[in-house]
Write a protein that holds these residues in place. Sequence first.
Motif, PDB file in Angstrom:
ATOM      1  N   GLY A   1      76.894  70.222  96.773  1.00  0.00           N
ATOM      2  CA  GLY A   1      76.216  71.513  96.788  1.00  0.00           C
ATOM      3  C   GLY A   1      76.671  72.493  95.737  1.00  0.00           C
ATOM      4  N   MET A   2      77.534  72.080  94.830  1.00  0.00           N
ATOM      5  CA  MET A   2      77.946  72.981  93.767  1.00  0.00           C
ATOM      6  C   MET A   2      76.958  72.901  92.607  1.00  0.00           C
ATOM      7  SD  MET A   2      82.078  73.104  93.585  1.00  0.00           S
ATOM      8  CE  MET A   2      82.975  74.015  94.840  1.00  0.00           C
ATOM      9  N   SER A   3      76.941  73.917  91.782  1.00  0.00           N
ATOM     10  CA  SER A   3      76.014  73.962  90.655  1.00  0.00           C
ATOM     11  C   SER A   3      76.793  74.017  89.347  1.00  0.00           C
ATOM     12  CB  SER A   3      75.094  75.174  90.764  1.00  0.00           C
ATOM     13  OG  SER A   3      75.852  76.379  90.774  1.00  0.00           O
ATOM     14  N   SER A   4      76.212  73.423  88.314  1.00  0.00           N
ATOM     15  CA  SER A   4      76.864  73.416  87.014  1.00  0.00           C
ATOM     16  C   SER A   4      76.929  74.828  86.441  1.00  0.00           C
ATOM     17  CB  SER A   4      76.104  72.504  86.047  1.00  0.00           C
ATOM     18  OG  SER A   4      76.594  72.664  84.729  1.00  0.00           O
ATOM     19  N   ALA A   5      78.074  75.161  85.838  1.00  0.00           N
ATOM     20  CA  ALA A   5      78.205  76.448  85.141  1.00  0.00           C
ATOM     21  C   ALA A   5      77.488  76.423  83.803  1.00  0.00           C
ATOM     22  CB  ALA A   5      79.683  76.787  84.948  1.00  0.00           C
ATOM     23  N   GLN A   6      77.040  75.240  83.380  1.00  0.00           N
ATOM     24  CA  GLN A   6      76.282  75.047  82.145  1.00  0.00           C
ATOM     25  C   GLN A   6      77.089  75.483  80.914  1.00  0.00           C
ATOM     26  OE1 GLN A   6      72.167  76.168  82.267  1.00  0.00           O
ATOM     27  NE2 GLN A   6      71.947  75.660  84.434  1.00  0.00           N
ATOM     28  N   PHE A   7      78.361  75.114  80.912  1.00  0.00           N
ATOM     29  CA  PHE A   7      79.196  75.269  79.734  1.00  0.00           C
ATOM     30  C   PHE A   7      79.232  73.923  79.025  1.00  0.00           C
ATOM     31  CE2 PHE A   7      81.981  78.621  82.044  1.00  0.00           C
ATOM     32  CZ  PHE A   7      80.966  79.561  81.911  1.00  0.00           C
ATOM     33  N   PRO A   8      79.062  73.886  77.709  1.00  0.00           N
ATOM     34  CA  PRO A   8      78.929  72.608  76.987  1.00  0.00           C
ATOM     35  C   PRO A   8      80.081  71.645  77.238  1.00  0.00           C
ATOM     36  CG  PRO A   8      78.332  74.435  75.567  1.00  0.00           C
ATOM     37  CD  PRO A   8      78.917  75.037  76.814  1.00  0.00           C
ATOM     38  N   MET A   9      79.794  70.584  77.935  1.00  0.00           N
ATOM     39  CA  MET A   9      80.704  69.463  78.167  1.00  0.00           C
ATOM     40  C   MET A   9      82.072  69.895  78.677  1.00  0.00           C
ATOM     41  SD  MET A   9      78.562  67.219  77.675  1.00  0.00           S
ATOM     42  CE  MET A   9      79.570  65.816  78.073  1.00  0.00           C
ATOM     43  N   ALA A  10      82.093  70.981  79.462  1.00  0.00           N
ATOM     44  CA  ALA A  10      83.350  71.433  80.060  1.00  0.00           C
ATOM     45  C   ALA A  10      83.493  70.940  81.492  1.00  0.00           C
ATOM     46  CB  ALA A  10      83.419  72.960  80.043  1.00  0.00           C
TER      47      ALA A  10
ATOM     48  N   LEU B   1      68.154  66.034  69.263  1.00  0.00           N
ATOM     49  CA  LEU B   1      68.136  65.226  70.481  1.00  0.00           C
ATOM     50  C   LEU B   1      69.516  65.176  71.138  1.00  0.00           C
ATOM     51  CD1 LEU B   1      65.844  62.162  69.653  1.00  0.00           C
ATOM     52  CD2 LEU B   1      65.532  63.826  71.495  1.00  0.00           C
ATOM     53  N   LEU B   2      70.569  65.053  70.350  1.00  0.00           N
ATOM     54  CA  LEU B   2      71.910  65.043  70.913  1.00  0.00           C
ATOM     55  C   LEU B   2      72.255  66.402  71.515  1.00  0.00           C
ATOM     56  CD1 LEU B   2      74.250  62.962  68.576  1.00  0.00           C
ATOM     57  CD2 LEU B   2      73.253  62.351  70.772  1.00  0.00           C
ATOM     58  N   ASP B   3      71.860  67.489  70.831  1.00  0.00           N
ATOM     59  CA  ASP B   3      72.084  68.820  71.390  1.00  0.00           C
ATOM     60  C   ASP B   3      71.355  68.964  72.720  1.00  0.00           C
ATOM     61  OD1 ASP B   3      73.591  69.487  69.194  1.00  0.00           O
ATOM     62  OD2 ASP B   3      71.934  70.460  68.128  1.00  0.00           O
ATOM     63  N   THR B   4      70.135  68.440  72.768  1.00  0.00           N
ATOM     64  CA  THR B   4      69.352  68.496  74.000  1.00  0.00           C
ATOM     65  C   THR B   4      70.030  67.695  75.106  1.00  0.00           C
ATOM     66  OG1 THR B   4      67.283  68.755  72.774  1.00  0.00           O
ATOM     67  CG2 THR B   4      67.117  67.952  75.045  1.00  0.00           C
ATOM     68  N   ALA B   5      70.518  66.510  74.770  1.00  0.00           N
ATOM     69  CA  ALA B   5      71.202  65.670  75.762  1.00  0.00           C
ATOM     70  C   ALA B   5      72.411  66.393  76.331  1.00  0.00           C
ATOM     71  CB  ALA B   5      71.612  64.342  75.130  1.00  0.00           C
TER      72      ALA B   5
ATOM     73  N   SER C   1      72.965  69.655  76.396  1.00  0.00           N
ATOM     74  CA  SER C   1      72.520  70.807  77.170  1.00  0.00           C
ATOM     75  C   SER C   1      72.023  70.384  78.550  1.00  0.00           C
ATOM     76  CB  SER C   1      71.414  71.537  76.400  1.00  0.00           C
ATOM     77  OG  SER C   1      70.976  72.665  77.112  1.00  0.00           O
ATOM     78  N   LEU C   2      71.278  69.290  78.613  1.00  0.00           N
ATOM     79  CA  LEU C   2      70.811  68.785  79.903  1.00  0.00           C
ATOM     80  C   LEU C   2      71.971  68.355  80.790  1.00  0.00           C
ATOM     81  CD1 LEU C   2      67.784  66.688  78.606  1.00  0.00           C
ATOM     82  CD2 LEU C   2      67.627  68.699  80.095  1.00  0.00           C
ATOM     83  N   ALA C   3      72.966  67.698  80.192  1.00  0.00           N
ATOM     84  CA  ALA C   3      74.136  67.274  80.970  1.00  0.00           C
ATOM     85  C   ALA C   3      74.886  68.474  81.505  1.00  0.00           C
ATOM     86  CB  ALA C   3      75.050  66.406  80.109  1.00  0.00           C
TER      87      ALA C   3
ATOM     88  N   GLY D   1      73.683  71.161  82.446  1.00  0.00           N
ATOM     89  CA  GLY D   1      72.940  71.686  83.579  1.00  0.00           C
ATOM     90  C   GLY D   1      72.871  70.739  84.759  1.00  0.00           C
ATOM     91  N   GLY D   2      73.594  69.616  84.664  1.00  0.00           N
ATOM     92  CA  GLY D   2      73.591  68.650  85.750  1.00  0.00           C
ATOM     93  C   GLY D   2      72.368  67.753  85.775  1.00  0.00           C
ATOM     94  N   ARG D   3      71.566  67.790  84.726  1.00  0.00           N
ATOM     95  CA  ARG D   3      70.342  66.966  84.661  1.00  0.00           C
ATOM     96  C   ARG D   3      70.673  65.681  83.907  1.00  0.00           C
ATOM     97  NH1 ARG D   3      66.376  71.486  82.321  1.00  0.00           N
ATOM     98  NH2 ARG D   3      64.861  69.764  82.286  1.00  0.00           N
ATOM     99  N   PHE D   4      71.442  64.838  84.562  1.00  0.00           N
ATOM    100  CA  PHE D   4      72.020  63.681  83.885  1.00  0.00           C
ATOM    101  C   PHE D   4      70.991  62.612  83.527  1.00  0.00           C
ATOM    102  CE2 PHE D   4      75.734  65.243  86.453  1.00  0.00           C
ATOM    103  CZ  PHE D   4      76.442  65.735  85.369  1.00  0.00           C
ATOM    104  N   VAL D   5      69.994  62.430  84.369  1.00  0.00           N
ATOM    105  CA  VAL D   5      68.975  61.415  84.070  1.00  0.00           C
ATOM    106  C   VAL D   5      68.242  61.765  82.780  1.00  0.00           C
ATOM    107  CG1 VAL D   5      66.841  60.341  84.869  1.00  0.00           C
ATOM    108  CG2 VAL D   5      68.708  60.757  86.494  1.00  0.00           C
ATOM    109  N   GLU D   6      67.844  63.027  82.651  1.00  0.00           N
ATOM    110  CA  GLU D   6      67.156  63.460  81.436  1.00  0.00           C
ATOM    111  C   GLU D   6      68.096  63.431  80.227  1.00  0.00           C
ATOM    112  OE1 GLU D   6      64.531  67.072  82.374  1.00  0.00           O
ATOM    113  OE2 GLU D   6      65.781  66.813  84.163  1.00  0.00           O
ATOM    114  N   ALA D   7      69.363  63.757  80.467  1.00  0.00           N
ATOM    115  CA  ALA D   7      70.337  63.720  79.371  1.00  0.00           C
ATOM    116  C   ALA D   7      70.511  62.301  78.852  1.00  0.00           C
ATOM    117  CB  ALA D   7      71.677  64.280  79.844  1.00  0.00           C
ATOM    118  N   ALA D   8      70.595  61.339  79.775  1.00  0.00           N
ATOM    119  CA  ALA D   8      70.733  59.945  79.367  1.00  0.00           C
ATOM    120  C   ALA D   8      69.502  59.486  78.589  1.00  0.00           C
ATOM    121  CB  ALA D   8      70.942  59.063  80.603  1.00  0.00           C
ATOM    122  N   ALA D   9      68.316  59.947  79.004  1.00  0.00           N
ATOM    123  CA  ALA D   9      67.083  59.574  78.307  1.00  0.00           C
ATOM    124  C   ALA D   9      67.068  60.144  76.894  1.00  0.00           C
ATOM    125  CB  ALA D   9      65.874  60.069  79.099  1.00  0.00           C
ATOM    126  N   ALA D  10      67.567  61.366  76.728  1.00  0.00           N
ATOM    127  CA  ALA D  10      67.619  61.968  75.397  1.00  0.00           C
ATOM    128  C   ALA D  10      68.583  61.203  74.495  1.00  0.00           C
ATOM    129  CB  ALA D  10      68.035  63.437  75.506  1.00  0.00           C
TER     130      ALA D  10
END
Length: 430
Positions: free
Chosen positions: A248-257, A330-334, A336-338, A340-349
């Motif tokens: 139930g925790m949410s990503s702080a959306q800090f780059p790869m931290a 694309l790597l920047d997008t991957a 950024s998605l990671a 935000g906890g959006r790992f499936v989309e990050a892996a696709a990128a």
Amino acid sequence: MKLDGFQQWLKDTMGLDASTIGPTLVERAVQRRMSACGRAGLADYWQWLRDSTLEQQELIEAVVVPETWFFRDAQAFATLARHFDPLWAATHPGERLRLLSLPCSSGEEPYTMVMSLFEAGFPIERLDIDAVDISEQALGKARRGLYGSNSFRGGDLGFRDRHFQAVAGGWQLPASIRARVNFIQGNVLDLGFLPGEARYDAIFCRNLLIYFDEPTQVRTVEILARLLKPDGLLYVGPSEASLLLSRGMSSAQFPMAFAFRKAAPAPNPLAGTALQTNRRVASEPPRRAATPLASVPASPSRVSSASQRKPAPAAPTSAKPASAATQSSLLDTAQSLADGGRFVEAAAACDAHLQAQGPSARALYLSGLIHGAMGRDAQAEDHLRKALYLDPCHEEALMHLALLLETRGDAAAGRVLRLRAQRCRTAASR
């Protein structure tokens, strides 16, 4: 008496799941302690262990293998320094910044917190760090603040010149930095562990949960959540990110931290507005950034290079200029998605980048981290190994793969990779 009894005792006492480090490591530890105590067999040693609190600590020390260094996975410390900056101090008059490092091992992590905040301009006289570890031996080293070459990794060691003094036997931290850290011998699974509620602004608990089974992981996350302030940050290891999201925790959306916050009870567009207007965004450089935090090629976390907007490698003259920019995007997008906890989309990128641009150590390493965060150990291992094929001395890939193999129970393979990383560091320093 069988070895299973010792494994169960270690699990009950310190949460260690023997399968994550390999039963042979536990067996060797028991044999060493049995020999040291002069006990004839497992049954004799078992009785000795049960009757001696001193020997219980000695066995714990025998299975604890500290592996840490200053500015390990530097992006975590960079975001800490950017989040709790001088503006935070100015907008929280009279408040002290309270941090927790668990487990702190021999002190490199909490001392890196101090150095990062100091170099970002935070008034460290208002900083209090509790650093907890189950190993009294590790804490003894931490309190001395004297470190050898293995604690300093990477090509840019400017922080060592700024903060340490060369002495006989290594490098000594000054008392001004050591005074900010309070070292505590403790066990996160003890009923009386750090009593009280919501005391810490940020907690670093990196690469501990991977050594626990699922019930112990859940119990530990609940303890960490209790100790974390409502707007606090919890930093974990890459392989532990999916666990935090599932709780139930949410990503702080800090780059790869790999930083997380407690989930808010309900969306509130006004919550935190005043705080946000008084704080720089995480992607903005600190005002007085430490060199190892800003220098991507030499930082302990090469994955951070994906967020530094570095130019892509020069393309052949026949390639279209827009192609390189698109693939870097694309790597920047991957990443950024990671974040935000959006790992499936990050892996696709990442996959899209690899298909269009071809393999690179940087992209494969990032992909390996993302798959690891999703719990896809086989894919993570495959991509990390491919990254090492292209860059045999990619230290971060070596260390993450070693950790992955060790948590799977292959301690011997993990040690081989750690030794390989050490040889690469030695060769690079010549």
